[in-house]
Design a protein around this motif. Structure first.
Motif, mmCIF file in Angstrom:
data_model
loop_
_atom_site.group_PDB
_atom_site.id
_atom_site.type_symbol
_atom_site.label_atom_id
_atom_site.label_comp_id
_atom_site.label_asym_id
_atom_site.label_seq_id
_atom_site.Cartn_x
_atom_site.Cartn_y
_atom_site.Cartn_z
ATOM 1 N N ALA A 24 13.165 -12.747 -6.379
ATOM 2 C CA ALA A 24 13.889 -11.553 -6.791
ATOM 3 C C ALA A 24 14.809 -11.107 -5.665
ATOM 4 C CB ALA A 24 12.912 -10.429 -7.138
ATOM 5 N N SER A 25 16.034 -10.732 -6.037
ATOM 6 C CA SER A 25 16.996 -10.252 -5.052
ATOM 7 C C SER A 25 17.825 -9.136 -5.665
ATOM 8 C CB SER A 25 17.905 -11.391 -4.576
ATOM 9 O OG SER A 25 18.680 -11.891 -5.648
ATOM 10 N N GLY A 26 18.651 -8.504 -4.830
ATOM 11 C CA GLY A 26 19.501 -7.435 -5.324
ATOM 12 C C GLY A 26 18.992 -6.088 -4.851
ATOM 13 N N SER A 27 19.151 -5.097 -5.701
ATOM 14 C CA SER A 27 18.753 -3.728 -5.345
ATOM 15 C C SER A 27 17.266 -3.538 -5.611
ATOM 16 C CB SER A 27 19.567 -2.726 -6.155
ATOM 17 O OG SER A 27 20.950 -2.895 -5.919
ATOM 18 N N ILE A 28 16.476 -4.099 -4.702
ATOM 19 C CA ILE A 28 15.034 -4.058 -4.877
ATOM 20 C C ILE A 28 14.452 -2.878 -4.125
ATOM 21 C CG2 ILE A 28 12.872 -5.259 -4.467
ATOM 22 C CD1 ILE A 28 14.408 -7.868 -4.684
ATOM 23 N N PHE A 29 13.871 -1.974 -4.867
ATOM 24 C CA PHE A 29 13.143 -0.871 -4.244
ATOM 25 C C PHE A 29 11.638 -1.059 -4.445
ATOM 26 C CE2 PHE A 29 16.354 2.103 -2.806
ATOM 27 C CZ PHE A 29 17.480 1.624 -3.440
ATOM 28 N N TYR A 30 11.303 -1.516 -5.642
ATOM 29 C CA TYR A 30 9.876 -1.709 -5.946
ATOM 30 C C TYR A 30 9.757 -2.714 -7.071
ATOM 31 C CZ TYR A 30 5.008 -0.568 -6.936
ATOM 32 O OH TYR A 30 3.651 -0.638 -7.123
ATOM 33 N N TYR A 93 10.897 -22.302 -18.879
ATOM 34 C CA TYR A 93 10.027 -21.303 -18.265
ATOM 35 C C TYR A 93 10.881 -20.188 -17.657
ATOM 36 C CZ TYR A 93 5.922 -24.170 -18.955
ATOM 37 O OH TYR A 93 4.889 -24.878 -19.526
ATOM 38 N N TYR A 94 10.536 -18.960 -18.023
ATOM 39 C CA TYR A 94 11.280 -17.794 -17.573
ATOM 40 C C TYR A 94 10.402 -16.922 -16.682
ATOM 41 C CZ TYR A 94 14.554 -18.924 -21.338
ATOM 42 O OH TYR A 94 15.441 -19.545 -22.163
ATOM 43 N N CYS A 95 11.019 -16.419 -15.638
ATOM 44 C CA CYS A 95 10.361 -15.460 -14.751
ATOM 45 C C CYS A 95 10.681 -14.052 -15.247
ATOM 46 C CB CYS A 95 10.895 -15.664 -13.335
ATOM 47 S SG CYS A 95 10.331 -14.460 -12.126
ATOM 48 N N GLN A 96 9.698 -13.188 -15.187
ATOM 49 C CA GLN A 96 9.883 -11.792 -15.556
ATOM 50 C C GLN A 96 9.344 -10.913 -14.438
ATOM 51 O OE1 GLN A 96 7.041 -9.600 -17.996
ATOM 52 N NE2 GLN A 96 8.637 -9.284 -19.528
ATOM 53 N N ALA A 97 10.051 -9.811 -14.194
ATOM 54 C CA ALA A 97 9.573 -8.842 -13.194
ATOM 55 C C ALA A 97 9.944 -7.442 -13.642
ATOM 56 C CB ALA A 97 10.195 -9.142 -11.837
ATOM 57 N N PHE A 98 9.017 -6.521 -13.441
ATOM 58 C CA PHE A 98 9.275 -5.111 -13.706
ATOM 59 C C PHE A 98 9.644 -4.443 -12.390
ATOM 60 C CE2 PHE A 98 8.071 -4.882 -18.062
ATOM 61 C CZ PHE A 98 7.079 -5.828 -18.246
ATOM 62 N N SER A 99 10.717 -3.690 -12.402
ATOM 63 C CA SER A 99 11.176 -3.064 -11.180
ATOM 64 C C SER A 99 11.452 -1.587 -11.408
ATOM 65 C CB SER A 99 12.446 -3.762 -10.673
ATOM 66 O OG SER A 99 13.511 -3.589 -11.598
ATOM 67 N N LYS A 100 11.497 -0.868 -10.286
ATOM 68 C CA LYS A 100 11.849 0.542 -10.299
ATOM 69 C C LYS A 100 12.877 0.787 -9.212
ATOM 70 C CE LYS A 100 7.292 2.254 -11.785
ATOM 71 N NZ LYS A 100 6.174 3.166 -11.438
ATOM 72 N N SER A 101 13.777 1.703 -9.449
ATOM 73 C CA SER A 101 14.763 2.054 -8.449
ATOM 74 C C SER A 101 15.310 3.445 -8.752
ATOM 75 C CB SER A 101 15.905 1.035 -8.425
ATOM 76 O OG SER A 101 16.766 1.230 -9.527
ATOM 77 N N PRO A 102 15.932 4.086 -7.740
ATOM 78 C CA PRO A 102 16.525 5.408 -8.008
ATOM 79 C C PRO A 102 17.677 5.326 -8.999
ATOM 80 C CG PRO A 102 17.034 4.642 -5.787
ATOM 81 C CD PRO A 102 16.012 3.722 -6.333
ATOM 82 N N ALA A 103 18.330 4.155 -9.103
ATOM 83 C CA ALA A 103 19.459 4.015 -10.028
ATOM 84 C C ALA A 103 19.034 4.182 -11.469
ATOM 85 C CB ALA A 103 20.118 2.654 -9.833
#
Length: 122
Positions: A24-30, A93-103
């Motif tokens: 995972a990359s980019g605007s990663i906060f959590y 095969y797909y990767c999934q991730a749940f993220s949180k950010s102020p945006a």
């Protein structure tokens, strides 16, 4: 925005092994839960394995005992070790991730990778 990039797919003979990675990359906060899903032609996308940030795992019955999911929170990476592969494991095969950010107001956002092909020959 979070980008997920998978790698490690390919062609393998039945009984062989592959290890998938997803960074995972980019605007990663959590990054919260992460997981792997797969989709064969003409079939819906199904859960393969998921892992919480704390390391709790869940597997589809069809892969229990053969696949192992793990993650490195410091590297924002999730892995899928696939052993004793069968022809029926052939899929994208797909990767999934749940993220949180102020945006997004700290709301939970679902992110998907572009997929990596796994082909198991019998």
């Amino acid at each position: 925005q979070v980008q997920l990039v998978e790698s490690g797919g390919g062609l393998v003979q039945a009984g062989g092994s592959l290890r998938l990675s997803c960074v995972a990359s980019g605007s990663i906060f959590y990054i919260n839960d992460m997981g792997w899903y797969r989709q064969a032609p003409g079939i819906q996308r199904d859960m393969v394995a998921t892992i919480t940030r704390g390391g709790s795992t869940n597997y589809a019955d069809s892969v229990k005992g053969r696949f192992t999911i793990s993650r490195d929170n410091a590297k924002n990476t999730v892995y899928l070790q696939m052993n004793s592969l069968k022809s029926e494991d052939t899929a994208v095969y797909y990767c999934q991730a749940f993220s949180k950010s102020p945006a997004t107001g700290w709301g939970l956002v679902t992110n998907w990778g572009q997929g990596t092909q796994v082909t198991v020959s019998s």
